[in-house]
Design an enzyme around this catalytic site. Structure first.
Site, PDB file in Angstrom:
ATOM      1  N   CYS A  73      55.719  90.906  15.711  1.00 25.34           N
ATOM      2  CA  CYS A  73      56.079  90.436  16.965  1.00 25.34           C
ATOM      3  C   CYS A  73      57.508  89.730  16.891  1.00 25.34           C
ATOM      4  O   CYS A  73      57.693  88.838  15.937  1.00 25.34           O
ATOM      5  CB  CYS A  73      55.118  89.497  17.504  1.00 25.34           C
ATOM      6  SG  CYS A  73      55.130  88.935  19.165  1.00 25.34           S
ATOM      7  N   CYS A 160      50.993  91.442  23.305  1.00 25.11           N
ATOM      8  CA  CYS A 160      50.677  90.191  22.466  1.00 25.11           C
ATOM      9  C   CYS A 160      50.011  91.032  21.002  1.00 25.11           C
ATOM     10  O   CYS A 160      49.085  91.693  21.519  1.00 25.11           O
ATOM     11  CB  CYS A 160      49.885  89.139  22.732  1.00 25.11           C
ATOM     12  SG  CYS A 160      49.235  87.967  21.379  1.00 25.11           S
ATOM     13  N   ASP A 379      27.797  71.853  17.886  1.00 21.40           N
ATOM     14  CA  ASP A 379      29.063  72.563  18.255  1.00 21.40           C
ATOM     15  C   ASP A 379      29.684  71.930  19.192  1.00 21.40           C
ATOM     16  O   ASP A 379      29.886  72.671  20.408  1.00 21.40           O
ATOM     17  CB  ASP A 379      28.564  74.184  18.596  1.00 21.40           C
ATOM     18  CG  ASP A 379      29.597  74.860  18.629  1.00 21.40           C
ATOM     19  OD1 ASP A 379      30.900  74.701  18.373  1.00 21.40           O
ATOM     20  OD2 ASP A 379      29.758  76.040  19.076  1.00 21.40           O
ATOM     21  N   CYS A 406      36.139  73.445  15.133  1.00 17.02           N
ATOM     22  CA  CYS A 406      37.445  74.247  15.352  1.00 17.02           C
ATOM     23  C   CYS A 406      38.351  73.078  15.053  1.00 17.02           C
ATOM     24  O   CYS A 406      39.587  73.479  14.809  1.00 17.02           O
ATOM     25  CB  CYS A 406      37.612  74.964  16.690  1.00 17.02           C
ATOM     26  SG  CYS A 406      37.485  73.682  17.925  1.00 17.02           S
TER      27      CYS A 406
END
Length: 450
Positions: A73, A160, A379, A406
């Site tokens: 990119c 993208c 979570d 995460c």
């Protein structure tokens, strides 16, 4: 010895920040060098210096890492979406494995050995959602793209490489239509109104596409005609929505969504189930890796007939429903009422009666609903768990816990507290590469109490 602004130094980079910036040391002084990778040596010039650390720019490379590659990119240097696109796929996995290990050691005081990373073949084109900020440039032209690192400056883009190509192909023509509409664009920090974001979601398995415009007001002249035009031009687009977010803050999705054309959801096939995905729905952006996590949870938690599982922060039932379909009795807790409604609809869609969902704050609902359960799924958001929530988990015998995170730092912090209970054992930590080309990594920790 503190380097001064303007000093030229030879440094060797040994690690990266979460923004992909090289970290070096010079006489025990930390120096941040954008553009250099671990293992690389270069001549740098100091641009900022204080008692804590220095920032430098790389002037000359003396040794280049064999893990360096040319980014595909052209915007990768400026765009904040891809921090490590200049590292090979193998190098990215190696760095993430090292990063999680170090975070567990430093933050969690844990010396556990990580399982090898669950990798993915799809290093690009894996994102099932695009959420693109919009703005007008100084000359009045529409800009759509992702933010530069640590800024509100949009890097204008027409495509993208991380996006599913079915989304990617729509960015440029939709931008052109929005430019032609002459609709006002919201400006961050100013009390004006207009378009704020473009959101496109795709069902990876079904191909259905949902387009949502996010604006601070609902008066967009001609939006119905444009929505009909999009649905006629692209048959895979099943709906166009307008979400209203009028407040001058960083919250992206508002509470009210209007259907402009078609329907306000797509169907995704996930773990042999069908799921409704709406403009407001949180759903993992990497569908294939999310399925691998569910399969691991199903086997690890022994989700079979007779087992009872509590799914905290259950969302729309992404984890609850496949576990219930495997035979477990599952109760999901979720603070967002809209998500609870969607979870219930998804259960009905799949004729699953063994999954129930409650609109309830997890911190208040654990003590009521956890007794008698065989397993608990945690979570939480990136900020992790509140200490009061963790304490409700500790001391419960014969409980298996699956903590999906995460954010390795908050996971390590919470694991440190959980394992301070001598009855709680950390069985393993499984990192998963959900987000290639970025420094982000998902982790699944499995614990059990005696």
């Amino acid at each position: 010895m503190i380097p001064k602004v303007g000093d030229y130094l030879e440094v060797s980079v040994f690690d990266l920040t979460l923004q992909g910036i090289g970290i070096a040391r010079w006489h025990k002084k930390v120096i941040f060098v954008p553009g250099l990778l671990p293992g690389e040596v270069g001549i740098v010039r100091i641009t900022h210096s204080n008692a804590e650390a220095c920032i430098a720019i790389a002037l000359q490379s003396l040794h280049q890492s064999n893990l360096r590659q040319k980014p595909i990119c052209v915007l990768s240097r400026d765009c904040g979406g891809c921090a490590i696109q200049s590292i090979t796929g193998t190098g990215q996995v190696s760095w993430k494995q090292h990063h999680v290990t170090e975070v567990m050691r430093r933050v969690g005081k844990l010396n556990t050995t990580l399982l090898p990373m669950i990798t993915t073949e799809d290093l690009f084109q894996y994102r099932n959602k695009a959420l693109v900020p919009l703005e007008r440039s100084c000359n009045g032209c529409l800009r759509a793209g992702f933010y530069q690192f640590s800024s509100h400056n949009i890097v204008d883009m027409n495509q993208c490489p991380l996006l599913d190509p079915r989304i990617d192909n729509l960015i440029e023509p939709i931008k052109a239509d929005l430019e032609a509409s002459s609709w006002p664009i919201y400006t961050h920090g100013l009390n004006n109104s207009g378009l704020r974001h473009l959101c496109i979601k795709v069902g990876v398995k079904t191909g259905e596409i949902l387009i949502t415009l996010i604006a601070s007001k609902s008066e967009l002249v001609g939006i119905s005609n444009l929505a009909q035009h999009w649905m006629q031009r692209w048959p895979e687009v099943v709906g166009v929505c307008l979400n209203i977010q009028p407040n001058p803050n960083n919250i992206i999705i508002g509470k009210n969504t209007r259907i402009i054309a078609g329907r306000p959801w797509i169907i995704e096939h996930f773990c042999n189930l069908n799921l409704y995905i709406t403009p407001e729905t949180f759903f993992q952006v990497n569908t294939i890796q999310a399925e691998r996590i569910v399969n691991l949870l199903t086997s690890t938690l022994n989700a079979s007939k007779g087992s009872k599982i509590l799914d905290a922060y259950c969302g729309i039932g992404t984890l609850s429903l496949p576990l219930a379909a495997a035979g477990a009795q599952v109760l999901g807790l979720e603070l967002q009422q809209r998500s609870v409604i969607h979870a219930q609809l998804n259960a009905q869609l799949n004729s699953i009666a063994s999954a129930r969902f409650k609109h309830m704050d997890v911190s208040q609902g654990l003590s009521i609903n956890l007794p008698g359960c065989d397993a608990l799924i945690l979570d939480p958001p990136r900020k992790g768990l509140q200490p009061s929530t963790l304490k409700q988990v500790m001391g419960i015998p014969s409980l298996k816990i699956a903590y999906l995170s995460c954010n390795p730092s908050t996971l390590a912090r919470d694991l440190r507290l959980l394992t301070s209970d001598t009855q709680m054992k950390l069985n393993f930590i499984q990192p998963i590469d959900f987000f290639p080309q970025t420094t982000h990594v998902e982790c699944l920790a499995i614990l059990s109490s005696t």
